[in-house]
Design a protein around this motif. Structure first.
Motif, PDB file in Angstrom:
ATOM      1  N   MET A   1       0.827  -1.207   0.000  1.00 32.10           N
ATOM      2  CA  MET A   1       0.000   0.000   0.000  1.00 32.10           C
ATOM      3  C   MET A   1       0.861   1.256   0.000  1.00 32.10           C
ATOM      4  O   MET A   1       0.578   2.225  -0.667  1.00 32.10           O
ATOM      5  CB  MET A   1      -0.921   0.005   1.217  1.00 32.10           C
ATOM      6  CG  MET A   1      -1.971  -1.089   1.193  1.00 32.10           C
ATOM      7  SD  MET A   1      -2.973  -1.093   2.671  1.00 32.10           S
ATOM      8  CE  MET A   1      -3.804   0.485   2.485  1.00 32.10           C
ATOM      9  N   LEU A   2       1.949   1.215   0.799  1.00 39.20           N
ATOM     10  CA  LEU A   2       2.808   2.386   0.841  1.00 39.20           C
ATOM     11  C   LEU A   2       3.536   2.574  -0.474  1.00 39.20           C
ATOM     12  O   LEU A   2       3.764   3.691  -0.906  1.00 39.20           O
ATOM     13  CB  LEU A   2       3.804   2.238   1.984  1.00 39.20           C
ATOM     14  CG  LEU A   2       3.177   2.329   3.373  1.00 39.20           C
ATOM     15  CD1 LEU A   2       4.213   2.014   4.422  1.00 39.20           C
ATOM     16  CD2 LEU A   2       2.584   3.690   3.614  1.00 39.20           C
ATOM     17  N   LYS A   3       3.918   1.478  -1.110  1.00 40.62           N
ATOM     18  CA  LYS A   3       4.566   1.592  -2.409  1.00 40.62           C
ATOM     19  C   LYS A   3       3.607   2.205  -3.419  1.00 40.62           C
ATOM     20  O   LYS A   3       3.987   3.020  -4.253  1.00 40.62           O
ATOM     21  CB  LYS A   3       5.039   0.214  -2.876  1.00 40.62           C
ATOM     22  CG  LYS A   3       6.184  -0.337  -2.028  1.00 40.62           C
ATOM     23  CD  LYS A   3       6.589  -1.704  -2.515  1.00 40.62           C
ATOM     24  CE  LYS A   3       7.738  -2.279  -1.681  1.00 40.62           C
ATOM     25  NZ  LYS A   3       8.133  -3.618  -2.106  1.00 40.62           N
ATOM     26  N   SER A   4       2.351   1.828  -3.318  1.00 42.73           N
ATOM     27  CA  SER A   4       1.350   2.418  -4.206  1.00 42.73           C
ATOM     28  C   SER A   4       1.198   3.897  -3.935  1.00 42.73           C
ATOM     29  O   SER A   4       1.041   4.703  -4.844  1.00 42.73           O
ATOM     30  CB  SER A   4       0.009   1.696  -4.023  1.00 42.73           C
ATOM     31  OG  SER A   4       0.142   0.338  -4.327  1.00 42.73           O
TER      32      SER A   4
ATOM     33  N   THR B   1       9.742  -7.514  -3.629  1.00 41.50           N
ATOM     34  CA  THR B   1      10.039  -7.979  -2.282  1.00 41.50           C
ATOM     35  C   THR B   1      11.531  -8.151  -2.080  1.00 41.50           C
ATOM     36  O   THR B   1      12.074  -7.923  -1.017  1.00 41.50           O
ATOM     37  CB  THR B   1       9.313  -9.300  -2.023  1.00 41.50           C
ATOM     38  OG1 THR B   1       7.914  -9.102  -2.238  1.00 41.50           O
ATOM     39  CG2 THR B   1       9.535  -9.790  -0.611  1.00 41.50           C
ATOM     40  N   GLU B   2      12.221  -8.568  -3.126  1.00 37.96           N
ATOM     41  CA  GLU B   2      13.683  -8.669  -3.049  1.00 37.96           C
ATOM     42  C   GLU B   2      14.245  -7.272  -3.237  1.00 37.96           C
ATOM     43  O   GLU B   2      14.502  -6.810  -4.337  1.00 37.96           O
ATOM     44  CB  GLU B   2      14.187  -9.605  -4.141  1.00 37.96           C
ATOM     45  CG  GLU B   2      15.672  -9.887  -4.057  1.00 37.96           C
ATOM     46  CD  GLU B   2      16.038 -10.599  -2.775  1.00 37.96           C
ATOM     47  OE1 GLU B   2      17.148 -10.356  -2.290  1.00 37.96           O
ATOM     48  OE2 GLU B   2      15.234 -11.384  -2.273  1.00 37.96           O
TER      49      GLU B   2
ATOM     50  N   GLY C   1       3.101  -3.564   6.199  1.00 43.88           N
ATOM     51  CA  GLY C   1       4.167  -4.518   5.936  1.00 43.88           C
ATOM     52  C   GLY C   1       5.305  -3.962   5.106  1.00 43.88           C
ATOM     53  O   GLY C   1       6.472  -4.329   5.316  1.00 43.88           O
ATOM     54  N   ASP C   2       4.998  -3.079   4.153  1.00 41.62           N
ATOM     55  CA  ASP C   2       6.056  -2.502   3.314  1.00 41.62           C
ATOM     56  C   ASP C   2       7.102  -1.775   4.165  1.00 41.62           C
ATOM     57  O   ASP C   2       8.304  -1.836   3.896  1.00 41.62           O
ATOM     58  CB  ASP C   2       5.468  -1.521   2.302  1.00 41.62           C
ATOM     59  CG  ASP C   2       4.716  -2.219   1.185  1.00 41.62           C
ATOM     60  OD1 ASP C   2       4.967  -3.429   1.001  1.00 41.62           O
ATOM     61  OD2 ASP C   2       3.898  -1.580   0.520  1.00 41.62           O
ATOM     62  N   ALA C   3       6.639  -1.066   5.197  1.00 39.19           N
ATOM     63  CA  ALA C   3       7.560  -0.305   6.036  1.00 39.19           C
ATOM     64  C   ALA C   3       8.497  -1.238   6.793  1.00 39.19           C
ATOM     65  O   ALA C   3       9.712  -0.997   6.874  1.00 39.19           O
ATOM     66  CB  ALA C   3       6.778   0.571   7.011  1.00 39.19           C
TER      67      ALA C   3
END
Length: 954
Positions: A1-4, A22-23, A297-299
């Motif tokens: 979501m944060l990447k978006s 993810t990598e 989760g992105d953070a």
């Protein structure tokens, strides 16, 4: 979501480049030259010399956009926009600047991204001088006097620096400064001046203001949130130290929704640039995210990647503790990061010796929160805790014991027992909560004879002050400790002491107490506890339900006369609490006893009539158990008792089909969501039970009894039985009433208590390999652990069928892994509609295959998926704005993709990808036939279990 979120922020500048996968890259930079256009024209121009060595195109872009370039590398923290008057630079400084410019030129020429920092707009020399005078003032009062005298000259950075200087005085020991400022008119005028010029602050200034206000305990000032909002608009060009300061400050926002909204913005630069952050900023951000309960989760993925890059023996004990504590507090299990920390720090005695008691026990507590167990690290921590045990406070003792109990490891021989012995000498220092945790942990560790238990229980029972401070959870843990250590007398004393000090036992306390009574042989104890629960209930309907439940329990124990006496006492003492279920029980028990005349006398009059009182909200008087009920207050359990009322009024007795239909009609007519497996879910449960023909079905999570009735009506024809486990004792009483009204009490046993304690009781009651079907409808994060406990106890038969609800929404990925990779075959996800919500959900089933080995350790990506699932569950339960349908749809698509990447995606049948959303019996039949073919073409008779009938104990 944060990447978006970052993609939408910077979409015009990315030129089609995808977000990081993810990598994550180990050498991520901040912004490419193409991305600079996203900053717009609002940044002030910069002197040409700041980009002397950059290529022409970049220099031209920087001149028009007002951005100065700084190099990348371990000295990043040294590169920051000047906030004070430039000092005279010697030759060595100029040489270093030239080297940095050369490195920058090489990066840009190679097409690499570069770090970008904003240049502050030009300021007057007098303003620069004021910065120095404010920071050098002799006292806070002197600084405020200077600000008032120069108010017309001071610019926005000056006012920000004033607050910053005051905050540092507070940190240096000015404990009373915050209180004195609130009554100082100079302080309020300073805030007004700064508020009027917020737009002139750089990102660093804004972060300093937010940090200063938090340090000065001025978080209630309107300026605090206004500056936070202003900072969020400048995060794209905010340096790491400022981000970490702001993160720490924003933890103090009391409004959860507002706080998480700001953190979602603050986390965007963390996700995109964490690999370039210095270690101090990373650990501070970790701590802040954990304290703020921020769960993106992105953070955490970005922080994990960056922290692994710092694993060079430079982490301090407080850094190690903060990282583990923050990740585990929000439930983010990162096996790669944790294993790295354990190997580099926590398995080395010389490093662990530098940990203080708080660091030690917070670390072990964090690991147990997410179920991560590195035995060598835990033993090293245990040895150090043993060495420092004389320095422990009560919370350190309870955290350490709780950690090993939750991980189900005994620790080094005798060490934990010696630590608990030291705690016994300090038991007078323990508060009620820590006493309860330590007792529960010792019981779970099998130390039932340890002296601390009796010392702690004596302190709680003997001190009204301690007892009155027991919360519902603490009381439940103490009751469980008494149950697990075979101290029924202490449990009775505990309940009596709780009532004497005016503290209601509550559903949590009664759950453990009723469970202990049900599983024991002392019938009188169960009689006494349920009568006490009925007395604590304020509502007559609840009192009637509890008394009916008590009569049913006595009947199950074989004491029909005692059950009849309970109902006679209810009619004599409280005729207005009589219900239709009471009448049915009297009629049946009177027939069994041959006491028809007495039964007829009890049934006379108008006591059995249902009146308007049953439609009023329930005033339970018993503190609710589930966290989701805390907001319901005195009216907890209203919807459940209204459901019972709807069945009693809308269905004839002895008809389970009509009772289930009445529950559905009630929910549909009121648009009141109930956690029941209705519509297509009900078809699945019924057809699985019909095809499996189980001798014993175990249901975990009874709620109002809908699925228990569904299974029981199906298995009754071939002599099957249902054992339903439910943790909430008031739900248990309601389900028993519902089943009696539907005529299924002889088919279903309803047991009270947590699954961890109730599942072993099933082994004692029904025997090994007795369970042919399991239906799980409890918390999804418990599916795999409860199933593993059944396997460990050898409860499952070789032909057992496992079925669980709500596996997609909110999600149970570890359960799917357990089925797909463990001792099961033909793992299938049946995609169905959620009752009343018209959204997709999964019911996942599989067939036992004991010849296959247990499931291996899940990959880290699956733990990330489990974290996201739990995050969505919490959002739907606690957030002011629950996830929308589109949010759930996006999550479900990511969930399926995540399972596929982990190699455990099940077969999917039903609604998913099909035009016809209806699930039919033929769909379930096809699953059974395919499973039989996979096992070598077994015929239906073998598959459906033609086992001998058996007599079940009561």
């Amino acid at each position: 979501m944060l990447k978006s979120a970052y993609a939408s922020f910077n979409d015009g500048a990315r030129n089609g480049r995808g977000l990081r996968s993810t990598e994550r890259l180990r050498s991520s930079q901040w912004y490419s030259p193409e991305e600079l256009s996203s900053f717009g024209d609002g940044v002030a121009s910069v002197r040409p010399e700041s980009v002397l060595s950059a290529p022409d195109s970049v220099a031209e872009s920087s001149a028009t956009q007002g951005l100065s370039f700084y190099g990348k590398g371990p000295s990043l923290a040294k590169f920051s926009p000047p906030s004070r008057r430039p000092e005279r630079r010697d030759a060595s400084n100029m040489f270093r600047d030239k080297e940095r410019e050369r490195e920058l030129s090489e990066q840009v020429a190679a097409g690499q991204n570069v770090f970008v920092m904003p240049k502050r707009p030009p300021r007057s020399n007098e303003c620069y001088a004021l910065d120095k005078d404010l920071s050098g003032a002799g006292s806070p009062s002197d600084a405020l006097d200077l600000a008032m005298a120069k108010a017309e000259v001071m610019d926005a950075p000056n006012w920000a620096n004033l607050l910053y200087a005051l905050a540092h005085w507070k940190k240096k020991g000015g404990h009373h400064l915050a209180a004195s400022l609130r009554s100082d008119s100079r302080w309020s005028r300073s805030l007004q001046r700064l508020q009027a010029s917020l737009q002139d602050l750089t990102a660093r200034d804004a972060a300093n203001v937010v940090w200063s206000l938090a340090t000065l305990e001025a978080k209630q000032e309107p300026l605090f949130l206004e500056t936070a909002d202003a900072l969020c608009g400048k995060l794209a060009v905010c340096d790491p130290v400022s981000i970490s300061k702001a993160a720490w400050a924003l933890t103090s926002i009391p409004n959860r929704d507002r706080r998480l909204e700001l953190y979602s913005k603050l986390a965007v630069p963390v996700v995109m640039r964490a690999d370039s952050f210095p270690l101090g900023s990373l650990t501070m951000i970790c701590y802040s995210f954990g304290k703020a309960d921020f769960r993106e989760g992105d953070a955490y993925e970005a922080l994990s990647s960056a922290l692994i890059g710092h694993m060079n023996n430079s982490l301090r004990p407080i850094d190690v503790c903060n990282v583990i504590w923050s990740f585990c507090t929000v439930g983010y299990r990162d096996d790669v990061l944790f294993t790295k920390i354990c190997e580099m720090y926590l398995t080395k005695e010389e490093m662990v010796r530098d940990f203080n008691p708080q660091d030690l026990t917070n670390t072990t507590w964090g690991f147990c929160k997410v179920g991560f167990c590195h035995r060598e690290a835990m033993e090293t921590l245990a040895f150090e805790c043993h060495r420092q045990r004389d320095r422990f406070d009560p919370i350190h003792f309870s955290n350490l014991l709780y950690s090993f109990a939750m991980l189900r490891i005994p620790g080094p021989p005798s060490l934990l027992a010696e630590v608990a012995s030291t705690a016994s000498q300090q038991v007078a220092r323990f508060d009620a909560g820590n006493l309860a945790i330590a007792c529960w942990a010792l019981a779970a560790l099998g130390m039932s004879e340890h002296p601390f238990l009796d010392c702690a229980l004596e302190r709680v029972i003997g001190s009204s002050q301690v007892c009155s401070n027991l919360g519902s959870r603490a009381l439940s843990m103490l009751a469980l400790a008494c149950f697990r250590t075979a101290r029924p007398g202490r449990l009775d004393q505990l309940l009596d002491a709780t009532r004497l000090c005016g503290l209601g036992v509550g559903a949590s306390g009664y759950s453990a107490a009723v469970m202990a009574a049900e599983q024991g042989k002392d019938q009188e104890r169960e009689l006494r506890i349920l009568r006490q629960m009925a007395a604590e209930a304020r509502d007559v309907r609840m009192q009637a339900a509890v008394c009916n439940s008590l009569a049913l329990r006595l009947w199950k124990r074989g004491d029909t006369a005692g059950a009849f006496a309970v109902l006679r006492g209810l009619k004599e003492s409280s005729p207005h609490s009589w219900s239709v279920v009471s009448s049915l029980l009297v009629a049946r028990l009177g027939t069994e006893l041959g006491a028809l005349a007495e039964a007829s006398e009890l049934l006379g009059g108008d006591g059995a009539a249902l009146d308007a009182a049953w439609e009023a909200p329930v005033l339970s008087g018993i503190h609710p158990m589930a966290a989701t009920r805390q907001n319901e207050g005195a009216h907890a359990y209203t919807r459940e008792f209204m459901t019972l009322h709807a069945v009693l009024c809308g269905a004839p007795p002895g008809d389970p089909d009509a009772a289930m239909a009445a529950i559905e009609r009630f929910a549909e007519s009121r648009s009141l969501w109930l956690k029941i497996t209705a519509w297509e879910k009900g078809v699945v449960v019924q057809e699985v039970a019909r095809w499996a023909q189980p001798r014993l079905t175990v249901e975990i999570g009874a709620y109002v009894g809908y699925s228990a009735m569904n299974v029981a009506r199906t298995v009754r024809s071939h002599g099957g039985r249902v054992a339903s486990l439910e943790v909430d004792p008031l739900h248990v009483t309601l389900v028993r009433n519902m089943l009696e009204y539907a005529g299924l009490s002889d088919v279903v046993d309803v047991w009270t208590g947590y699954s961890f304690d109730s599942i072993p009781h099933l082994l004692k009651t029904y025997g090994p390999r007795s369970v042919d079907m399991v239906f799980m409808d409890q918390k999804g994060t418990r599916f795999h652990s409860d199933l593993a406990l059944m396997e460990e106890l050898d409860l499952l038969s070789d032909r057992a069928v496992i079925l669980a609800d709500n596996v997609l929404k909110p999600g149970a990925p570890l359960y799917i892994w357990h089925l797909a990779k463990g001792s099961y075959h033909h793992c299938t996800a049946i995609s169905v509609r959620e009752f009343l919500l018209q959204s997709e959900d999964w019911m996942v089933m599989a067939f036992r295959d004991a010849s296959k080995p247990p499931a291996p350790t899940p990959p880290p990506e699956l733990h990330r998926l489990a974290f996201e699932s739990d995050h969505f569950r919490k959002k739907s339960m606690f957030d002011g704005v629950a996830p929308s349908k589109s949010d759930w749809w996006k999550f479900s698509q990511g969930f399926v993709t995540g399972l596929e990447l982990c190699g455990c995606k099940p077969r999917i049948v039903g609604l998913h990808g099909r035009d016809n959303p209806k699930i039919t019996p033929e769909d379930v039949a096809r699953i059974f036939r395919t499973a039989a073919e996979e096992r070598g073409g077994e015929d239906d008779e073998v598959l459906r279990g033609r086992g001998a009938q058996r007599t079940w104990p009561s």
